[in-house]
Design a protein around this motif. Structure first.
Motif, mmCIF file in Angstrom:
data_model
loop_
_atom_site.group_PDB
_atom_site.id
_atom_site.type_symbol
_atom_site.label_atom_id
_atom_site.label_comp_id
_atom_site.label_asym_id
_atom_site.label_seq_id
_atom_site.Cartn_x
_atom_site.Cartn_y
_atom_site.Cartn_z
ATOM 1 N N ILE A 91 -55.839 -49.448 -70.484
ATOM 2 C CA ILE A 91 -56.752 -48.752 -71.397
ATOM 3 C C ILE A 91 -58.040 -49.566 -71.513
ATOM 4 O O ILE A 91 -59.144 -49.029 -71.415
ATOM 5 C CB ILE A 91 -56.106 -48.538 -72.788
ATOM 6 C CG1 ILE A 91 -54.903 -47.592 -72.692
ATOM 7 C CG2 ILE A 91 -57.132 -48.023 -73.801
ATOM 8 C CD1 ILE A 91 -55.215 -46.197 -72.187
ATOM 9 N N GLY A 92 -57.889 -50.869 -71.722
ATOM 10 C CA GLY A 92 -59.055 -51.747 -71.810
ATOM 11 C C GLY A 92 -59.892 -51.703 -70.541
ATOM 12 O O GLY A 92 -61.130 -51.695 -70.592
ATOM 13 N N TYR A 93 -59.235 -51.674 -69.401
ATOM 14 C CA TYR A 93 -59.911 -51.574 -68.108
ATOM 15 C C TYR A 93 -60.787 -50.317 -68.074
ATOM 16 O O TYR A 93 -61.950 -50.370 -67.694
ATOM 17 C CB TYR A 93 -58.848 -51.535 -67.003
ATOM 18 C CG TYR A 93 -59.358 -51.380 -65.600
ATOM 19 C CD1 TYR A 93 -59.813 -52.483 -64.879
ATOM 20 C CD2 TYR A 93 -59.348 -50.139 -64.972
ATOM 21 C CE1 TYR A 93 -60.268 -52.344 -63.566
ATOM 22 C CE2 TYR A 93 -59.804 -49.999 -63.663
ATOM 23 C CZ TYR A 93 -60.262 -51.105 -62.969
ATOM 24 O OH TYR A 93 -60.709 -50.965 -61.673
ATOM 25 N N ASN A 94 -60.222 -49.203 -68.522
ATOM 26 C CA ASN A 94 -60.990 -47.952 -68.553
ATOM 27 C C ASN A 94 -62.092 -47.996 -69.600
ATOM 28 O O ASN A 94 -63.162 -47.428 -69.390
ATOM 29 C CB ASN A 94 -60.058 -46.757 -68.782
ATOM 30 C CG ASN A 94 -59.305 -46.404 -67.523
ATOM 31 O OD1 ASN A 94 -59.904 -45.980 -66.544
ATOM 32 N ND2 ASN A 94 -58.003 -46.619 -67.512
ATOM 33 N N CYS A 137 -54.438 -61.847 -72.248
ATOM 34 C CA CYS A 137 -55.847 -62.237 -72.144
ATOM 35 C C CYS A 137 -56.702 -61.071 -71.658
ATOM 36 O O CYS A 137 -57.778 -60.802 -72.209
ATOM 37 C CB CYS A 137 -56.005 -63.437 -71.209
ATOM 38 S SG CYS A 137 -55.384 -64.995 -71.887
ATOM 39 N N GLU A 138 -56.231 -60.380 -70.636
ATOM 40 C CA GLU A 138 -56.992 -59.246 -70.111
ATOM 41 C C GLU A 138 -57.110 -58.140 -71.163
ATOM 42 O O GLU A 138 -58.194 -57.584 -71.354
ATOM 43 C CB GLU A 138 -56.334 -58.716 -68.844
ATOM 44 C CG GLU A 138 -56.489 -59.656 -67.671
ATOM 45 C CD GLU A 138 -55.674 -59.297 -66.454
ATOM 46 O OE1 GLU A 138 -55.926 -59.882 -65.389
ATOM 47 O OE2 GLU A 138 -54.770 -58.434 -66.552
ATOM 48 N N LEU A 159 -57.694 -66.790 -66.960
ATOM 49 C CA LEU A 159 -58.196 -65.774 -66.034
ATOM 50 C C LEU A 159 -58.964 -66.371 -64.853
ATOM 51 O O LEU A 159 -58.962 -65.791 -63.762
ATOM 52 C CB LEU A 159 -59.042 -64.747 -66.782
ATOM 53 C CG LEU A 159 -58.248 -63.922 -67.803
ATOM 54 C CD1 LEU A 159 -59.154 -62.946 -68.537
ATOM 55 C CD2 LEU A 159 -57.082 -63.206 -67.164
ATOM 56 N N LEU A 160 -59.580 -67.525 -65.036
ATOM 57 C CA LEU A 160 -60.215 -68.189 -63.889
ATOM 58 C C LEU A 160 -59.162 -68.611 -62.869
ATOM 59 O O LEU A 160 -59.395 -68.552 -61.661
ATOM 60 C CB LEU A 160 -61.039 -69.392 -64.334
ATOM 61 C CG LEU A 160 -62.415 -69.069 -64.914
ATOM 62 C CD1 LEU A 160 -63.097 -70.343 -65.405
ATOM 63 C CD2 LEU A 160 -63.291 -68.329 -63.924
ATOM 64 N N MET A 178 -59.013 -57.379 -61.921
ATOM 65 C CA MET A 178 -58.821 -57.200 -63.362
ATOM 66 C C MET A 178 -59.263 -58.450 -64.119
ATOM 67 O O MET A 178 -59.904 -58.357 -65.168
ATOM 68 C CB MET A 178 -57.347 -56.876 -63.652
ATOM 69 C CG MET A 178 -57.062 -56.572 -65.094
ATOM 70 S SD MET A 178 -57.958 -55.113 -65.672
ATOM 71 C CE MET A 178 -57.756 -55.299 -67.423
ATOM 72 N N ALA A 179 -58.931 -59.628 -63.602
ATOM 73 C CA ALA A 179 -59.325 -60.880 -64.256
ATOM 74 C C ALA A 179 -60.850 -61.001 -64.299
ATOM 75 O O ALA A 179 -61.425 -61.363 -65.342
ATOM 76 C CB ALA A 179 -58.708 -62.076 -63.526
ATOM 77 N N LEU A 180 -61.502 -60.679 -63.201
ATOM 78 C CA LEU A 180 -62.965 -60.763 -63.163
ATOM 79 C C LEU A 180 -63.611 -59.734 -64.089
ATOM 80 O O LEU A 180 -64.608 -60.027 -64.751
ATOM 81 C CB LEU A 180 -63.471 -60.583 -61.729
ATOM 82 C CG LEU A 180 -63.162 -61.746 -60.782
ATOM 83 C CD1 LEU A 180 -63.537 -61.374 -59.348
ATOM 84 C CD2 LEU A 180 -63.866 -63.019 -61.218
#
Length: 191
Positions: A91-94, A137-138, A159-160, A178-180
């Protein structure tokens, strides 16, 4: 005597007549009544729906109450933290891809749970659940509009590490992407 069309429809047909946001909300409500494997199927369906939604639809699918309901389901062990993250990170990605700014996550009880679990997992010397920590974290970075400095440091470090993976498998590339994307969200908020 004629029956109404709805009475003749199968439950699946009625669901298809609902808007995507109504379908999404219905599936979210059903999560707590499902076994874990059924939850995974519903979550995948919800994630597919979110990808198809327009910005305005995405803006309306989560309110503070819905985030609090997910927190309650986790508390009552009706959904695992892993399954909640599976839903929320996509959801956050979108949200990020479609420029949705939803401040309800920040005022919900769920953000407090995420913050506590992230700190607890990160501080573990042994038995750290790396996948859960990455997912938290994501989710945290893609759903939030502001961050606690301690958590920002944790998220950046975690995430790095993911973003620096050199493997060229499709799965690894998706993890790196996704991390980036989540790390980019930090930059977007401080511009």
């Amino acid at each position: 005597m004629l029956m109404s069309t709805c009475e003749n429809d199968k439950p699946e047909d009625r669901i298809q007549m609902m808007t995507r946001t109504e379908q999404f909300s219905k599936l979210l409500c059903e999560l707590e009544h499902c076994r874990e494997d059924e939850q995974m199927q519903k979550i995948e369906k919800m994630n597919e729906m979110a990808e198809e939604m327009k910005q305005s639809e995405l803006e309306s699918i989560f309110s503070e109450e819905q985030f609090n309901e997910i927190d309650k389901m986790i508390e009552e062990k009706k959904i695992t933290m892993e399954n909640a993250c599976l839903l929320l990170k996509r959801i956050g990605y979108n949200f990020v891809l479609k420029f949705v700014w939803n401040r309800f996550f920040e005022t919900s009880l769920l953000i407090k749970r995420f913050e506590a679990v992230m700190i607890e997992e990160y501080k573990k010397k042994e038995g750290r659940n790396e996948k859960l920590l990455v997912d938290l974290c994501e989710s945290y970075l893609t759903l939030s509009c502001s961050f606690l400095s301690e958590l920002l440091v944790i998220c950046i470090l975690v995430l790095l590490k993911v973003a620096s993976k050199k493997e060229e498998t499709e799965e690894t590339q998706k993890e790196v992407e996704m991390a980036l994307l989540a790390l980019n969200r930090i930059d977007m908020l401080f511009v």
